[in-house]
Design an enzyme around this catalytic site. Structure first.
Site, mmCIF file in Angstrom:
data_model
loop_
_atom_site.group_PDB
_atom_site.id
_atom_site.type_symbol
_atom_site.label_atom_id
_atom_site.label_comp_id
_atom_site.label_asym_id
_atom_site.label_seq_id
_atom_site.Cartn_x
_atom_site.Cartn_y
_atom_site.Cartn_z
ATOM 1 C CG ASP A 125 -1.576 1.151 1.616
ATOM 2 O OD1 ASP A 125 -2.313 1.640 0.757
ATOM 3 O OD2 ASP A 125 -1.411 1.647 2.755
ATOM 4 C CG ASP A 127 -1.219 7.889 1.054
ATOM 5 O OD1 ASP A 127 -0.620 8.943 1.290
ATOM 6 O OD2 ASP A 127 -1.680 7.592 -0.072
ATOM 7 C CG ASP A 328 -2.110 2.580 6.401
ATOM 8 O OD1 ASP A 328 -2.253 2.326 5.179
ATOM 9 O OD2 ASP A 328 -2.422 3.666 6.905
HETATM 10 O O1 LIG Z 1 -4.406 3.052 -0.370
HETATM 11 P P1 LIG Z 1 -3.490 4.148 0.042
HETATM 12 O O2 LIG Z 1 -2.291 4.276 -0.829
HETATM 13 O O3 LIG Z 1 -3.116 4.033 1.502
HETATM 14 O O4 LIG Z 1 -4.341 5.481 -0.116
HETATM 15 C C1 LIG Z 1 -5.418 5.751 0.773
HETATM 16 C C2 LIG Z 1 -5.647 7.237 0.850
HETATM 17 O O5 LIG Z 1 -4.385 7.799 1.150
HETATM 18 C C3 LIG Z 1 -4.275 9.220 1.172
HETATM 19 O O6 LIG Z 1 -4.920 9.716 2.320
HETATM 20 C C4 LIG Z 1 -4.319 9.323 3.539
HETATM 21 O O7 LIG Z 1 -2.986 9.835 3.601
HETATM 22 C C5 LIG Z 1 -2.892 11.275 3.602
HETATM 23 C C6 LIG Z 1 -1.430 11.670 3.582
HETATM 24 O O8 LIG Z 1 -0.729 11.111 4.648
HETATM 25 C C7 LIG Z 1 -3.641 11.832 4.855
HETATM 26 O O9 LIG Z 1 -3.587 13.239 4.862
HETATM 27 C C8 LIG Z 1 -5.088 11.345 4.806
HETATM 28 O O10 LIG Z 1 -5.761 11.749 5.979
HETATM 29 C C9 LIG Z 1 -5.166 9.824 4.682
HETATM 30 O O11 LIG Z 1 -6.514 9.381 4.501
HETATM 31 C C10 LIG Z 1 -4.849 9.811 -0.100
HETATM 32 O O12 LIG Z 1 -4.808 11.207 -0.029
HETATM 33 C C11 LIG Z 1 -6.252 9.300 -0.329
HETATM 34 O O13 LIG Z 1 -6.763 9.858 -1.495
HETATM 35 C C12 LIG Z 1 -6.173 7.798 -0.460
HETATM 36 O O14 LIG Z 1 -7.448 7.272 -0.737
#
Ligand SMILES: O=P(O)(O)OC[C@H]1O[C@H](O[C@H]2O[C@H](CO)[C@@H](O)[C@H](O)[C@H]2O)[C@H](O)[C@@H](O)[C@@H]1O
Length: 395
Positions: A125, A127, A328
């Site tokens: 993954d 983020d 995560d």
């Molecule tokens: O599947 P992933 O790669 O983990 O993406 C899931 C979402 O990740 C991002 O949002 C998350 O991370 C951001 C930066 O650390 C944080 O600000 C946010 O609160 C988290 O939800 C991304 O911006 C999303 O669009 C993704 O869906």
């Protein structure tokens, strides 16, 4: 195959209560002046104003709780119980969680013993796994050490990133050509050319990647592109008065972030998303870390993306293959579940606080993910006597 020999498989419940049904909240909960959602372009939908309701409705619906519990507090860390004794109730809860989902670093020998003579495939993954969670999604950058770790892992094992972000965006953030990428929670996959796979999956076509290499491009939600675009624009318009709200366009899904929104305005955010979903019955809501995600109602998720990529790589249904998925978020649970239910491989949850999961192991944060990836490379090098594969992985 007995994936984890040390203990019997724990019976798992689904992670934190997620109410995927329609949100039900009312406009008198909004802590900001509502402008009314009508638009001049004709491309947006007109959203009717809601009659006043009670906060109890929102609470009983469970969605506010889901929003509140959607990202662990950053300060609290699970202690390393190999060196510290549990002292109070929280410690004991943490300790029993660590027994159920041991550290993949502390269990490294057990994992690699099981992996001997198997082909490991790595799914990551982005983020919260490769980059730390930060307030601004545009600043969620990978460290150069992490990039090297992923690059090295990809030299030895087929490696794919499976992210909720758009495929282009996650490719831009990771910047490595050696990997496969799946964006929009697996609804936009670039995998190796495999005719059998493309014949089996409608919407899977042959294409070329950024390097001009022939690839399979699979976009199971292609018919939703225009709808998501429309919904994205409406979400942007409707949330523009809520300070801190941010909407991201991921081509096949859209994210509404409330991490930087005052908590008193969270009902307003949910109201907006709810009202839009009411207009689009073919879209649904899922929860991420302080983010509401709007996505098509199709039978596709990160778990299916893992299966698709394994099939594309010729690695599905083989006892000598060990997929490892590290993630995560709640959307990663679909992938953990696929691996656990099929006894196919190991899910590793990245979390600094205890939470129910379908993963087998845990790591506390991206730093530990990096250590784990580096350890895998070191182990593989020892196995191979220092030889690395320069080309894509022999399959
Ligand atoms: O599947 P992933 O790669 O983990 O993406 C899931 C979402 O990740 C991002 O949002 C998350 O991370 C951001 C930066 O650390 C944080 O600000 C946010 O609160 C988290 O939800 C991304 O911006 C999303 O669009 C993704 O869906």
């Amino acid at each position: 195959m007995d994936m984890k020999s040390s203990s019997s498989s724990p019976v798992l419940t689904d992670p934190a209560p997620i109410n995927k049904s329609r949100l039900c909240i009312h406009s008198n909960l909004l802590a900001y002046p509502q402008s009314g959602a009508s638009f001049s372009s004709g491309k947006h939908i007109n959203i009717p104003r809601k009659k006043p309701g009670k906060l109890d409705d929102v609470r009983s619906n469970g969605w506010l709780d889901a929003m509140k519990s959607s990202s662990p507090p950053r300060k609290k860390h699970i202690k390393d119980f190999s060196i510290e004794l549990a002292s109070d109730e929280t410690d004991i809860a943490d300790y029993s969680w660590m027994l159920k989902y041991p550290s993949a670093l502390n269990s490294f020998e057990q994992i690699t013993n099981f992996a001997k003579k198997k082909k490991i495939a790595i799914f990551l993954d982005y983020d919260g796994t490769l980059s730390p969670i930060v307030d601004d999604p545009d600043q969620a950058l990978m460290s150069s050490d992490m990039r090297s770790a992923v690059r090295n892992v990809a030299k030895y094992f087929p490696t794919a990133i499976i992210s909720g972000r758009s495929r282009d965006k996650v490719y831009e953030l990771v910047g490595l050509t050696e990997l496969y990428y799946a964006g929009s929670h697996g609804m936009d996959i670039v995998g190796p050319i495999n005719k059998a796979v493309s014949n089996d999956h409608p919407n899977c076509i042959q294409s070329t990647d950024q390097q001009g290499e022939e690839v399979n491009l699979f976009q199971p939600a292609i018919e939703f592109i225009r709808m998501i675009d429309e919904v994205f624009r409406t979400l942007v318009e409707n949330t523009k008065e809520i300070k801190g709200a941010k909407v991201e366009h991921h081509k096949f899904c859209a994210s509404v972030h409330y991490r930087n929104v005052e908590e008193k305005n969270w009902p307003a955010i949910a109201q907006i998303v709810h009202d839009i979903l009411k207009q689009y019955p073919r879209l649904k809501l899922t929860h991420g870390r302080k983010v509401l995600e709007v996505r098509p109602v199709i039978d596709w998720n990160k778990g299916k993306a893992v299966e698709f990529l394994l099939e594309s790589l010729g690695l599905n249904n083989h006892d000598d293959v060990l997929p490892i998925y590290i993630g995560d978020d709640r959307t990663d649970e679909d992938a953990f579940k696929v691996l656990r239910e099929g006894n196919k491989g190991y899910g590793i949850l990245v979390s600094s606080t205890p939470k129910e999961t379908n993963a087998f192991y845990s790591l506390r944060d991206p730093t530990e993910v990096m250590k784990f990836l580096n350890s895998l490379v070191r182990w593989k090098k020892l196995q191979e006597g220092g030889r690395s594969m320069n080309n894509r992985w022999s399959i």
